[in-house]
Motif scaffolding. Structure first.
Motif, mmCIF file in Angstrom:
data_model
loop_
_atom_site.group_PDB
_atom_site.id
_atom_site.type_symbol
_atom_site.label_atom_id
_atom_site.label_comp_id
_atom_site.label_asym_id
_atom_site.label_seq_id
_atom_site.Cartn_x
_atom_site.Cartn_y
_atom_site.Cartn_z
ATOM 1 N N SER A 7 0.923 -1.220 -0.153
ATOM 2 C CA SER A 7 0.086 0.091 -0.107
ATOM 3 C C SER A 7 0.932 1.410 -0.051
ATOM 4 O O SER A 7 0.591 2.247 -0.694
ATOM 5 C CB SER A 7 -0.803 -0.115 1.242
ATOM 6 N N LEU A 8 1.892 1.234 0.974
ATOM 7 C CA LEU A 8 2.833 2.261 0.774
ATOM 8 C C LEU A 8 3.457 2.393 -0.499
ATOM 9 O O LEU A 8 4.008 3.581 -0.883
ATOM 10 C CB LEU A 8 3.912 2.248 1.903
ATOM 11 N N ASP A 363 -1.914 0.924 -7.542
ATOM 12 C CA ASP A 363 -1.446 0.424 -6.439
ATOM 13 C C ASP A 363 -1.506 -1.061 -6.753
ATOM 14 O O ASP A 363 -0.880 -1.882 -5.844
ATOM 15 C CB ASP A 363 -2.393 0.621 -5.179
ATOM 16 N N ALA A 364 -2.076 -1.832 -7.622
ATOM 17 C CA ALA A 364 -2.085 -3.119 -8.042
ATOM 18 C C ALA A 364 -2.692 -4.063 -6.899
ATOM 19 O O ALA A 364 -2.316 -5.247 -6.466
ATOM 20 C CB ALA A 364 -0.713 -3.403 -8.238
ATOM 21 N N LEU A 365 -3.401 -3.286 -6.121
ATOM 22 C CA LEU A 365 -4.273 -4.001 -4.980
ATOM 23 C C LEU A 365 -5.557 -3.825 -5.077
ATOM 24 O O LEU A 365 -6.236 -2.900 -5.558
ATOM 25 C CB LEU A 365 -3.689 -3.199 -3.680
ATOM 26 N N PRO A 366 -6.331 -4.855 -4.361
ATOM 27 C CA PRO A 366 -7.843 -4.775 -4.210
ATOM 28 C C PRO A 366 -8.605 -3.815 -3.194
ATOM 29 O O PRO A 366 -9.480 -3.994 -2.821
ATOM 30 C CB PRO A 366 -8.181 -6.310 -4.084
ATOM 31 N N ILE A 370 -4.124 4.156 -4.316
ATOM 32 C CA ILE A 370 -4.010 5.366 -5.363
ATOM 33 C C ILE A 370 -4.600 5.258 -6.412
ATOM 34 O O ILE A 370 -4.749 3.756 -7.043
ATOM 35 C CB ILE A 370 -2.586 5.377 -5.553
ATOM 36 N N VAL A 371 -5.432 6.238 -7.091
ATOM 37 C CA VAL A 371 -6.008 6.161 -8.521
ATOM 38 C C VAL A 371 -5.507 7.467 -8.992
ATOM 39 O O VAL A 371 -5.570 8.619 -8.331
ATOM 40 C CB VAL A 371 -7.622 6.272 -8.242
ATOM 41 N N PHE A 372 -5.021 7.393 -10.232
ATOM 42 C CA PHE A 372 -4.443 8.737 -10.921
ATOM 43 C C PHE A 372 -5.475 8.672 -12.187
ATOM 44 O O PHE A 372 -5.641 7.837 -13.179
ATOM 45 C CB PHE A 372 -3.114 8.309 -11.306
ATOM 46 N N ALA A 412 -5.409 14.176 -11.628
ATOM 47 C CA ALA A 412 -5.822 14.041 -10.182
ATOM 48 C C ALA A 412 -5.276 12.995 -9.674
ATOM 49 O O ALA A 412 -5.145 11.787 -10.282
ATOM 50 C CB ALA A 412 -7.392 14.123 -10.081
ATOM 51 N N THR A 413 -4.801 12.978 -8.341
ATOM 52 C CA THR A 413 -4.237 11.855 -7.648
ATOM 53 C C THR A 413 -5.180 11.680 -6.258
ATOM 54 O O THR A 413 -5.341 12.631 -5.533
ATOM 55 C CB THR A 413 -2.926 12.059 -7.087
#
Length: 790
Positions: A7-8, A363-366, A370-372, A412-413
């Motif tokens: 996540s980080l 983030d490659a996570l479920p 982060i969404v860009f 937008a981040t």
């Protein structure tokens, strides 16, 4: 622990957000091209316009590779980015159609920001494409592709420092009614249909219309990171959904001139893209990856599942937020050619409008870490006027060029980076976003000239000069927003207040060429050249850079080359070889410094050689081989420097080079502040490309069997040369079997791409202790196709 660590890792993905004659002469050139290809088989010589006039490629004193439309079909090339495998020294760096980065002899825009221009210029039908957003796309009804290696700034001008790629569409020069339809299907439900039709409307007026539609499912499959708890989002990444249409009319202006008018439109709609995998992390008990002294990840463990930390497939998508890509491109273009009586006038006018929107799960996570999101509206207008002429021993060209480019965009981040920015600004940090807005305006004008003089029947001197002036300005602002509240981060005004003029660039420079040709006989060309290439400076649009790093300086490349182009009298064997040495001043480098993406400058140099051979021992066999060798050195690239990390596992070991601040954070101060002696990105020491083709008559036609591909030595995918961005050596092999009828009207093909199913990375970003994000290229595919001509 792995979930928190990765996540980080995704937080650092804030970096991702933060010539010729008139009609008769043209027809003669087209006929010459056909004759050349036929004379030496499917992969023979072709006529090119590398010097902005029609010449046999074997007589042009430039290291270049060119393919005709038929040759591209034989290689299965249907996308503008697919030409890389059969062009020595050319590679592609891309994680989606969002941005396309070509790399030639190790020279590239080693940065993922889409508002910058690359040092490998791309021309489409004689017009420069200034936006990296517009370089990928459908390739159809193509006459030829030319790839020129080394600086080409004298005649082509802007940002051709490392070379250029020129796509030439089939024009409306044929008076007889003609056309074709091609349809294909392959793995991942990829369907494509293309076709063209053209001919005479009235005497002296001809037309051609061509188009292509492609749809495909993604090859990176949605997967559950932890079934029943973290299921996939159902989106398979790497899909295609686009169409393109092109129309052209050619009119004769009496016996001395022609006018070509082009209209082009293309769309990509809701393309499933925008996701990553994590790989090459040596995971520690504290939840972070090991690094070297420069703060770069040094793992080699492969792809991992962000929830469990276990090994995972490079073709699995664990993201929860669907990505998307939308793009429309409209082009209007005109080309006027007129013989003024010994002097030929050429005018090329282009207007391009491009709109793009893109979203990625960074983030490659479920879970949403982060969404860009980004949107860009790009417009360009260009005009080139050129005069040319020749006498018995003298040929010359001179002209002027103007280019006006405007790109307006937003970024937008959303997620953890925005939460941290909001808390730092005194906002609640519950539902926040970092918003960036920019308006970048760039103008360029140049004047140029090139002349060739035959010192003797065998010796020719070529000289060229171009003066180019760049003027750029940017309006930029970044802020953290939460509900109705906002707090500024930085702007062009704040940078200019610290460093006056930080948001303006005005710079002029000279590109130059001197070449000496020696032709001992009709089958041999020896050449030696010096070329000076230039690329302008630009901006790093990020709210966390400083005023003195908001701009980066222009770069200059001095190239010294020598080469030979030889063929035997029967033209059954051709050998082209080139050796070169590059001296770079202020080479533009890219690195994450304290987690912030920045472009800097460094001196660099490279030495290399290329070899291409084309062998046709008889009418049934074609064997093409290409090889490259290169060594390079970038003097200094700024490394990670220092950064703060959160304590993920209390009581665990402190990451190397870090100290525990006893407030829930580590402060990491990496001792190697710069990376010295790095190699160019995407620059293997050795590479080998190959085509072996055998054809024979059967079944009322001709059958050809072909094997082609490329092998690359190990290479770094980033200029920082971190160990986790090292791509091991790999080979991509393709096969095809094609039947063509005796009258050449019908053909059928079965094919396989990457038949050995090699897993290799198309893109990598080294995030130091936070991991490495990558996108893997397409695995093995296979399919069928059919063509009808008339």
């Amino acid at each position: 622990m792995s979930l928190i660590r990765l996540s980080l890792a995704s937080v650092s993905l804030l970096a991702l957000g933060a010539v010729t004659a008139p009609a008769l002469a043209q027809e003669a050139a087209s006929q010459a091209e056909t004759a050349d290809v036929t004379a030496t088989g499917t992969f023979g010589d072709i006529v090119v316009t590398a010097n902005k006039r029609s010449e046999n490629a074997q007589r042009v004193p430039i290291a270049m590779t060119a393919y005709s439309g038929d040759q591209l079909k034989a290689l299965g090339v249907t996308d503008a980015t697919q030409i890389t495998q059969q062009v020595p020294g050319l590679q592609l760096n891309a994680w989606s159609p969002n941005v396309t980065i070509f790399n030639l002899r190790g020279i590239s825009q080693n940065n993922f920001t889409d508002y910058l221009e690359a040092p490998i210029a791309v021309y489409v039908d004689d017009a420069y494409m200034g936006s990296m957003n517009g370089l990928s796309g459908q390739l159809f009804d193509i006459q030829r592709v030319e790839v020129l290696r080394g600086p080409q700034g004298t005649l082509f001008g802007r940002n051709a420092t490392g070379g250029l790629i020129q796509y030439v569409s089939t024009e409306a020069s044929r008076a007889e009614f003609n056309g074709y339809v091609n349809a294909g299907y392959e793995r991942f439900n990829r369907r494509a249909v293309e076709g063209a039709v053209g001919g005479s409307l009235t005497p002296g007026l001809r037309f051609r219309v061509a188009g292509r539609v492609t749809k495909a499912d993604g090859y990176i499959k949605s997967a559950a990171a932890l079934p029943g708890v973290f299921d996939g989002n159902g989106q398979d990444l790497g899909a295609e959904n686009g169409w393109a249409l092109r129309g052209t009319v050619q009119a004769d202006l009496g016996p001395d001139g022609t006018l070509d008018l082009w209209v082009k439109h293309s769309e990509d709609n809701n393309v499933a893209t925008g996701g990553y995998v994590f790989d090459n992390c040596n995971l520690q008990d504290n939840g972070y990856c090991t690094t070297d002294a420069a703060g770069l990840g040094n793992g080699s463990g492969g792809v991992i599942n962000g929830i469990t930390g276990e090994r995972a497939s490079p073709f699995a998508n664990f993201s929860n937020t669907p990505g998307l890509f939308n793009r429309t491109t409209d082009i209007l273009q005109g080309k006027l050619q007129y013989d003024l009586g010994g002097v030929k006038l050429t005018s090329i006018t282009n207007y391009t409008a491009l709109n793009k929107s893109y979203q990625e799960d960074g983030d490659a996570l479920p879970v949403t870490v982060i969404v860009f999101q980004t949107q860009a509206r790009y417009k360009q207008f260009s005009e080139e006027l050129r005069l040319s002429g020749e006498a018995d021993r003298f040929r010359w060209q001179t002209g002027a060029y103007f280019l006006d480019m405007k790109i307006k965009g937003t970024m937008a981040t959303i997620g953890a980076p925005a939460v941290g920015a909001a808390l730092a600004a005194g906002l609640p940090g519950v539902n926040s976003a970092i918003n960036e807005v920019y308006d970048l305006h760039s103008r360029n004008w140049s004047v140029f000239g090139q002349a060739e003089y035959d010192l003797s029947d065998k010796l020719t001197l070529i000289g060229g000069l171009r003066y180019s002036k760049d003027t750029k300005s940017v309006d930029y602002s970044s802020s953290v927003v939460e509900g109705s509240q906002s707090a500024p981060i930085a702007s062009d005004e704040s940078f200019s207040a610290t460093l006056p003029g930080a948001s303006r660039i005005s710079h002029g420079d000279i590109a130059a060429r001197v070449t000496l040709n020696y032709k001992p006989n009709n089958d041999t060309l020896l050449f030696a050249s010096w070329n000076r290439g230039i690329k302008g400076g630009n901006f790093t649009l990020n709210g966390y850079v400083t005023a003195d790093t908001f701009q980066h300086r222009p770069e200059t490349l001095n190239s010294f080359e020598g080469g030979i182009k030889w063929s035997n009298p029967a033209r059954s064997l051709r050998v082209n070889a080139t050796a070169y040495h590059y001296i770079y001043d202020d080479y533009q480098t890219f690195a994450l410094i304290g987690g912030v993406p920045q472009v800097g400058n460094s001196n660099a140099h490279a030495t290399g050689a290329e070899l291409e051979t084309y062998f046709q021992p008889n009418k049934h066999i074609n064997i093409n081989l290409g090889a490259t060798w290169e060594v390079s050195r970038v003097d200094t690239v700024q490394a990670a420097g220092s950064q703060f990390l959160s304590v993920l596992v209390p009581g665990a070991s402190v990451p190397q080079y870090c100290t525990d601040q006893n407030d829930g954070t580590y402060f990491c101060n990496y001792p190697a502040k710069t990376v010295s002696g790095a190699r160019f990105p995407n620059q293997p020491r050795f590479s080998l490309n190959y085509v072996v083709r055998y054809n024979f008559d059967a079944l009322a036609g001709n059958i050809s069997a072909q094997v082609d591909g490329v092998w690359y030595d190990k290479q770094f995918l980033e200029v920082t040369n971190g160990q986790s961005s090292l791509q091991p050596a790999y080979n991509v092999t393709n096969t095809s079997l094609t039947w063509t009828s005796d009258n050449d009207r019908f053909s059928l093909q079965v094919f396989g791409r990457n038949v050995l199913n090699q897993a290799y990375r198309a893109y990598t970003l080294n995030l130091g202790p936070l991991g490495t994000t990558s996108v893997y290229a397409r695995p093995a595919t296979y399919g069928v196709g059919a063509t009808i001509k008339w």
